[in-house]
Design a protein around this motif. Structure first.
Motif: not given
Lengths: 249, 251
Positions: A40, A13-16, A18, A79-81, A23
């Motif tokens: 990011y 899983v890589k969080y990206r 900003p 919840v997270i792919k 927003r």
């Protein structure tokens, strides 16, 4: 059936996130006009994680804060792919991570039970059949038809626990020890989790309580910076983890 | 997906009960907006400005109900993912259910709002002809169109919080660019294209003609209505499914 209950193969899983806290369209347009670039922060919350569990085992996950434990649970809950790898889950999963997800304060306990049950993937008919059990276990009795906003936080938690564990899960995800309600209700919860274990429900336990890991788990994975640092028998992995933590202190 | 049909029902039930539970007149609120708007517009345009439109009240209300359904659903849809943020972050649900529940609640409200329309047509209009059976088609078109637009708005608002505000500001001019209050024939020829570019014009016309004129609408109006509905749904679905895996990082 020798199918694995849980099979996580090479999950990353890589969080990206900003870099700029933009927003709104307004901010975005202004930022772009000033010639700013939109980029990011990236970091790997999980990197090539392999975890398997046969049916009926209790698997422990340990690790420091930020090691990726919560991300792993979110991947399991769907919840997270993950950006790579595969998650196979055979059976109905009950995440005891978030009790009472989607509870609405204006609805009654009964209405919330239907809502929460269907969020967990049950049908309304199934929920009708389980309703009496849920009311009894949560000890809400006649309050079940009062709006949720009139409940104490303990009552809400009891109802959430009762629903989550009454949907006959095949896999139970438990985050930390269940600190729900008073001592009496906690004992009841512990008994119920023990009962699941005897029935052959697979349990994934995430905790900082190393003593509990040693007592309850059949197998332990130690996560460190998004990867499995060690896995094996609880006593061995816990010993390694303790040593690691002592060296850092 | 069908596993979550129960969830859809419960979300709609929640939308409707929570909205009306604590108000004295409950479901009457649904009717209040169209009734007041009709009273105001009829007074202003029929009595004060003396629009030549015959049966203005029928002309207006039959179109306004469609507009109101569309506007109400799409405004609600902007916030629907963010409002369910706690849920989206913690547990898996097919997120499209959240958008669909908004539109289904809107359909039920629309159903209630048909009651004053029936009275208005019986009292002020010429009654109903057999062509009202055709109305099911425009209702399907407008629902499909609304789902598509809602999916787009719901996705965008997750990433840009002020999309809802922009959209709200846009709705007013959009309504006035749709022939709801005024008749088509007062539009100068050179501005007619503005109206013809507006998908809501076709949808509104498709619903109004069987009620107001008692005939089936022009075939080109029906065809364009169907086309814009399908196009909206396809685009909305593509946008939504591409965006939904990232919702969890932004809600």
């Amino acid at each position: 059936m020798n199918m694995q209950a849980i099979k996580i193969s090479g999950v990353s899983v890589k969080y990206r996130l900003p870099k700029q806290a933009i927003r709104s369209v307004k901010e975005y347009v202004v930022y772009r006009l000033k010639g700013g670039r939109y980029d990011y922060h990236e970091f790997w919350a999980l990197k090539r994680v392999y975890i398997e569990s046969a049916r009926g085992k209790v698997i422990g996950i340990i690790g420091r804060n930020g090691a990726g434990k919560s991300t792993l649970l979110k991947v399991l809950a769907g919840v997270i792919k993950p950006i790579e790898g595969k998650v196979e889950i055979n059976g109905r999963i009950a995440p005891l991570i978030e009790l009472g997800a989607g509870f609405d304060p204006e609805l009654t306990g009964r209405e919330n039970t239907y809502l929460n049950g269907t969020i967990l993937g049950c049908t309304n008919r199934e929920m009708s059949q389980k309703m009496d059990q849920i009311v009894a276990f949560s000890e809400l009795n006649e309050f079940i038809d009062a709006p949720l906003r009139t409940y104490s936080s303990g009552m809400v938690a009891r109802l959430g626990f009762a629903i989550a564990t009454d949907i006959d899960p095949d896999i139970l995800i438990v985050d930390e020890i269940l600190g729900v309600g008073d001592a009496g209700f906690q004992a009841k919860c512990a008994k119920r989790v023990e009962g699941f274990r005897e029935k052959g429900v697979t349990i994934l336990l995430v905790t900082h309580d190393l003593g509990q890991v040693g007592k309850m788990c059949d197998y332990v994975h130690w996560l460190e910076q998004g990867t499995v640092r060690a896995h094996g028998k609880p006593s061995e992995v816990v010993a390694q983890y303790r040593k690691f933590m002592a060296e850092r202190a | 997906m069908c596993r979550f049909g129960g969830l859809l029902i419960n979300l709609v039930y929640r939308d409707l009960t929570v909205r009306y539970k604590r108000s004295v007149i409950g479901f009457m609120w649904t009717l209040l907006n169209p009734v007041i708007m009709t009273a105001v517009y009829t007074m202003v345009f029929s009595t004060i400005f003396r629009f030549p439109t015959q049966d203005f009240i029928v002309y207006f209300l039959s179109a306004y109900l469609i507009w109101h359904f569309f506007a109400q659903c799409t405004v609600e849809a902007c916030k629907c993912i963010l409002n369910a943020g706690a849920l989206v972050k913690k547990i898996y649900i097919p997120k499209i259910v959240l958008v669909l529940s908004v539109v289904i609640s809107g359909i039920i409200n629309f159903g209630f709002a048909l009651i004053p329309l029936i009275f208005v047509v019986l009292i002020f209009g010429g009654g109903f002809s057999i062509s009202i059976l055709f109305l099911i088609a425009p209702v399907i078109f407008v629902v499909v169109f609304t789902v598509g637009v809602s999916l787009i708005l719901a996705s965008l608002t997750v990433f840009f919080l002020d999309v809802g505000e922009f959209y709200n500001a846009l709705l007013m001019p959009w309504m006035f660019l749709t022939p709801i209050i005024y008749p088509m024939d007062i539009i100068p020829k050179e501005y007619l294209f503005l109206i013809k570019l507006n998908p809501m014009y076709y949808l509104v016309e498709c619903f109004r003609t069987p009620i107001y004129q008692g005939t089936i609408p022009n075939i080109s109006v029906i065809a364009i209505s169907a086309l814009v509905a399908i196009a909206s749904l396809v685009i909305g679905y593509i946008v939504f499914t591409r965006a939904e895996d990232d919702f969890v990082y932004y809600v």
